[in-house]
Structure formats: C-alpha cells, structure tokens
Write a protein that holds these residues in place. Structure first.
Motif, PDB file in Angstrom:
ATOM      1  N   GLY A 160       0.777  -1.231   0.000  1.00 57.29           N
ATOM      2  CA  GLY A 160       0.000   0.000   0.000  1.00 57.29           C
ATOM      3  C   GLY A 160       0.809   1.282   0.000  1.00 57.29           C
ATOM      4  N   LEU A 161       2.080   1.213  -0.422  1.00 52.60           N
ATOM      5  CA  LEU A 161       2.879   2.431  -0.553  1.00 52.60           C
ATOM      6  C   LEU A 161       2.178   3.391  -1.510  1.00 52.60           C
ATOM      7  N   THR A 162       2.003   4.644  -1.086  1.00 50.71           N
ATOM      8  CA  THR A 162       1.490   5.663  -1.994  1.00 50.71           C
ATOM      9  C   THR A 162       2.688   6.440  -2.531  1.00 50.71           C
ATOM     10  N   HIS A 163       2.693   6.690  -3.834  1.00 47.24           N
ATOM     11  CA  HIS A 163       3.933   7.169  -4.431  1.00 47.24           C
ATOM     12  C   HIS A 163       3.675   7.848  -5.767  1.00 47.24           C
ATOM     13  N   THR A 164       4.683   8.585  -6.202  1.00 45.03           N
ATOM     14  CA  THR A 164       4.754   9.073  -7.572  1.00 45.03           C
ATOM     15  C   THR A 164       6.215   9.263  -7.935  1.00 45.03           C
ATOM     16  N   SER A 165       6.515   9.177  -9.232  1.00 46.65           N
ATOM     17  CA  SER A 165       7.872   9.367  -9.742  1.00 46.65           C
ATOM     18  C   SER A 165       7.870  10.539 -10.708  1.00 46.65           C
ATOM     19  N   LEU A 166       8.846  11.428 -10.559  1.00 47.78           N
ATOM     20  CA  LEU A 166       8.939  12.622 -11.393  1.00 47.78           C
ATOM     21  C   LEU A 166      10.130  12.487 -12.326  1.00 47.78           C
ATOM     22  N   ARG A 167       9.849  12.523 -13.626  1.00 41.73           N
ATOM     23  CA  ARG A 167      10.888  12.380 -14.648  1.00 41.73           C
ATOM     24  C   ARG A 167      11.216  13.744 -15.236  1.00 41.73           C
ATOM     25  N   TYR A 168      12.508  14.005 -15.428  1.00 41.87           N
ATOM     26  CA  TYR A 168      12.917  15.283 -16.006  1.00 41.87           C
ATOM     27  C   TYR A 168      14.275  15.126 -16.661  1.00 41.87           C
ATOM     28  N   PHE A 169      14.628  16.113 -17.479  1.00 44.52           N
ATOM     29  CA  PHE A 169      15.873  16.072 -18.243  1.00 44.52           C
ATOM     30  C   PHE A 169      16.958  16.909 -17.563  1.00 44.52           C
ATOM     31  N   ASN A 170      17.171  18.115 -18.038  1.00 46.87           N
ATOM     32  CA  ASN A 170      18.312  18.924 -17.615  1.00 46.87           C
ATOM     33  C   ASN A 170      17.870  20.002 -16.638  1.00 46.87           C
ATOM     34  N   VAL A 171      18.421  19.952 -15.434  1.00 47.02           N
ATOM     35  CA  VAL A 171      18.069  20.901 -14.382  1.00 47.02           C
ATOM     36  C   VAL A 171      19.176  21.944 -14.273  1.00 47.02           C
ATOM     37  N   VAL A 172      18.793  23.213 -14.289  1.00 41.51           N
ATOM     38  CA  VAL A 172      19.774  24.297 -14.298  1.00 41.51           C
ATOM     39  C   VAL A 172      19.306  25.420 -13.386  1.00 41.51           C
ATOM     40  N   GLY A 173      20.122  26.455 -13.284  1.00 44.11           N
ATOM     41  CA  GLY A 173      19.749  27.624 -12.505  1.00 44.11           C
ATOM     42  C   GLY A 173      20.041  27.460 -11.031  1.00 44.11           C
ATOM     43  N   SER A 174      19.669  28.476 -10.269  1.00 43.59           N
ATOM     44  CA  SER A 174      19.845  28.445  -8.820  1.00 43.59           C
ATOM     45  C   SER A 174      18.737  29.255  -8.170  1.00 43.59           C
ATOM     46  N   GLY A 175      18.249  28.753  -7.035  1.00 42.72           N
ATOM     47  CA  GLY A 175      17.223  29.473  -6.292  1.00 42.72           C
ATOM     48  C   GLY A 175      17.792  30.261  -5.129  1.00 42.72           C
ATOM     49  N   ALA A 176      19.099  30.151  -4.891  1.00 37.94           N
ATOM     50  CA  ALA A 176      19.768  30.875  -3.810  1.00 37.94           C
ATOM     51  C   ALA A 176      21.243  30.967  -4.152  1.00 37.94           C
ATOM     52  N   LEU A 177      21.855  32.089  -3.834  1.00 43.03           N
ATOM     53  CA  LEU A 177      23.262  32.297  -4.209  1.00 43.03           C
ATOM     54  C   LEU A 177      24.172  31.204  -3.673  1.00 43.03           C
ATOM     55  N   GLU A 178      23.829  30.670  -2.493  1.00 42.10           N
ATOM     56  CA  GLU A 178      24.722  29.693  -1.872  1.00 42.10           C
ATOM     57  C   GLU A 178      24.542  28.281  -2.414  1.00 42.10           C
ATOM     58  N   LEU A 179      23.589  28.087  -3.336  1.00 41.72           N
ATOM     59  CA  LEU A 179      23.336  26.763  -3.902  1.00 41.72           C
ATOM     60  C   LEU A 179      23.701  26.765  -5.382  1.00 41.72           C
ATOM     61  N   ARG A 180      24.497  25.785  -5.796  1.00 35.48           N
ATOM     62  CA  ARG A 180      24.909  25.752  -7.193  1.00 35.48           C
ATOM     63  C   ARG A 180      25.106  24.310  -7.640  1.00 35.48           C
TER      64      ARG A 180
END
Length: 324
Positions: A160-180
């Motif tokens: 009974g695990l409830t779940h989903t899988s998210l598929r994606y290609f190329n992730v870019v950018g930054s949401g905070a200066l300290e994260l890259r």
C-alpha cells in the motif's frame, strides 16, 4: 511530523529542502556527501550524515524525527559514467532504493516522491515525450531509474505504498546564491568553468536537424522542479489521487546554441563556441510535455532561459568570491 529528503545536501535536493521550508513543512536530510555539501543544508534542518544503504540508520532517523514521507533524490546520477561503473550504479540506485523501501515498510512510512529521470526513455522517436512514450533506457543509470519506479509500483501493490515518480531532463539555474550545480558533467558548470579559466566552451556537433543545427533539450529551473516535488508530497499527505509518474517538461525546449548565446549575453563575455564532433547516440531533439504535472503538481516554467543562466552564473560567481 517531517518529510525526509535523501540527497538533501545535493544541488537538487537542497532546493527541494528549501521549498518544503517555504511551505512550512518540517524536513530532515540524509546524505553521505559523496557529491553533496553539508553547507547546502540550512542550520535549522536536522542533517544525518550517512548512507541510505544503512537500513538501521534509516529506521532510527524515521523514528527520531517522526518521518511521514520520503522524497528520494539520492543516487548516482552520471549516465555516461554509469556505462563504465554499472555495478556501482545499480548498488547506489537500485540496492539503496530497495533498502530505503524496506526501512520505510518496517517503520510504517508509506509515502514516497521519487526523483526519477527522463533517461528512462532512451532516444524516443517522437517530437514530444509523454508519460506513455515507450521506455528504452540506454545506460545503467537510465535502467536503474526505471527499476526504481518498478520497485515503488510493486511496493504499492504489496503493502500500500502511496507514491509518484517525477521524470525530467536537464536541471539548471539556482534558487539561492549559496546553492549551485557542482557536477563535473553538466553543461552549465562546464561552460562557466571554461569561461572563468579563460577557455572557450565547446558544442558537440552543429549538424543536427534543428533550427540552428545544435541539439534541442528540455532545460528546467531547479526551483520550479522543487515546487512540484513539494506539491506531490502535499498531494500524498492529503490522500488525493496522484499518477504513478509525471514528466516535468518544458513542452518546447531550447538548443545548446541558444544557451551559448544567452550565456555570452548574461555574463558579458563574448565568445564563439568551438564546434566539436557529435557524441555518439545524441538525438536531434528530446523535449517532454509537462501537461499532466501542470494539472496536478503546480508545475510551471516560471523562469526564462535568461533567468536560468543568470541565476546559475550568480551562484557560480558567489562561490568564487573571496570569503572575508
């Protein structure tokens, strides 16, 4: 109650952690720091330095932090390298996922958002990839991600695990200066490192059947990706209907040539990319539809290409700035 983010000290995972915090949801991180960075985890977030192959560590973490669900981001993510290191890839991505699911079952944690990959499609023979596009992975990495999805499916049937899988290609950018993005294999870090070192970035082939001759791909902003992971977790928490898989796609894509032009404009560094040979197996165009995720998971391309490049460049420059 809290959500556990495996790999939460990595580039993508750390953005997901911040997206949870922005929604007022408690979160805890497990990361072995093989590619992550401890300083990517906010001081307010409990951080467990450990390997998800350690089932006892996971069960202790679930109990100590009253974990109600898992966003599973940890894994070996280098498709090209996985061809040379298949056993390592399967251990990190398949055995570790099975260990995590077993610990979840033992601890009564029955919600998972799995950070999968569009590598499960291989080279699709369609202009627009949908969730129903045939799966034909071409690397141990892509295969391991598909097996991960199967493990979730089978646990759903079995316990009974409830779940989903998210598929994606190329992730870019930054949401905070300290994260890259610190990957040694991804396009943006490679281009920025070349510019900072005074070298000219290169493009692998310019004779593809695309408007400018360079490959067209999905490039999505990491902060947009993070929002949809949290939306999926909220949906699972609420017991709302959710599909087993979603594509987080742009619907149109951009070319490598467009990226180079934008990088030059944003950084103010003029350059003409060196044209190298094609990489074997690179298709002309791979772009995914994000229609279903837009309907269910608050998926939206909120950032322009200029904003993707600009935020990534700002975080790269911040990393190079002297610390006083």
């Amino acid at each position: 109650m809290a959500w556990l983010v495996t790999g939460g000290a990595g580039y993508i995972g750390s953005h997901i952690v911040r997206a949870f915090l922005a929604e007022g949801i408690d979160v805890v991180v497990v990361d072995d720091l093989s590619s992550g960075h401890a300083d990517f985890v906010p001081d307010s977030v409990p951080f467990v330095h450990g390997d998800i192959l350690d089932g006892d560590l996971l069960m202790h973490t679930f109990a100590e932090h009253d974990v109600t669900g898992v966003v599973h981001v940890a894994g070996f993510k280098y498709a090209g390298v996985s061809v040379q290191r298949p056993l390592h890839t399967y251990e990190q991505n398949v055995t570790a996922t099975a260990t995590l699911l077993a610990a979840m079952q033992e601890s009564g944690v029955n919600r998972m958002v799995f950070s999968s990959s569009a590598a499960v499609y291989g080279t699709p023979h369609t202009d627009l990839v949908t969730e129903d596009t045939p799966k034909s992975p071409e690397s141990p990495y892509g295969e391991s991600k598909l097996i991960g999805e199967w493990l979730l499916r089978d646990q759903g049937i079995a316990v009974g695990l409830t779940h989903t899988s998210l598929r994606y290609f190329n992730v870019v950018g930054s949401g905070a200066l300290e994260l890259r993005d610190t990957s040694p294999h991804n396009l943006f870090p490679l281009v920025f490192d070349a510019l900072i070192d005074g070298r000219t970035p290169s493009i692998n082939g310019n004779d593809y059947a695309t408007p400018d001759g360079t490959c067209v791909r999905d490039y999505i902003h990491v902060a947009d990706l993070a929002v949809s992971h949290v939306a999926a977790a909220r949906r699972l928490d609420a017991g709302e209907p959710i599909l087993p898989v979603y594509n987080l796609g742009s619907g149109d894509g951009v070319s490598v040539g467009q990226i180079m032009t934008t990088v030059s404009a944003v950084t103010g560094i003029e350059f003409t990319p060196v044209i190298g040979p094609r990489r074997p197996g690179d298709p002309d165009r791979i772009v995914a539809s994000g229609e279903l995720a837009a309907r269910d998971l608050d998926w939206e391309m909120r950032h322009s290409l200029e904003e993707m490049v600009g935020s990534a460049w700002a975080s790269r420059q911040a990393a190079s700035a002297p610390h006083i």
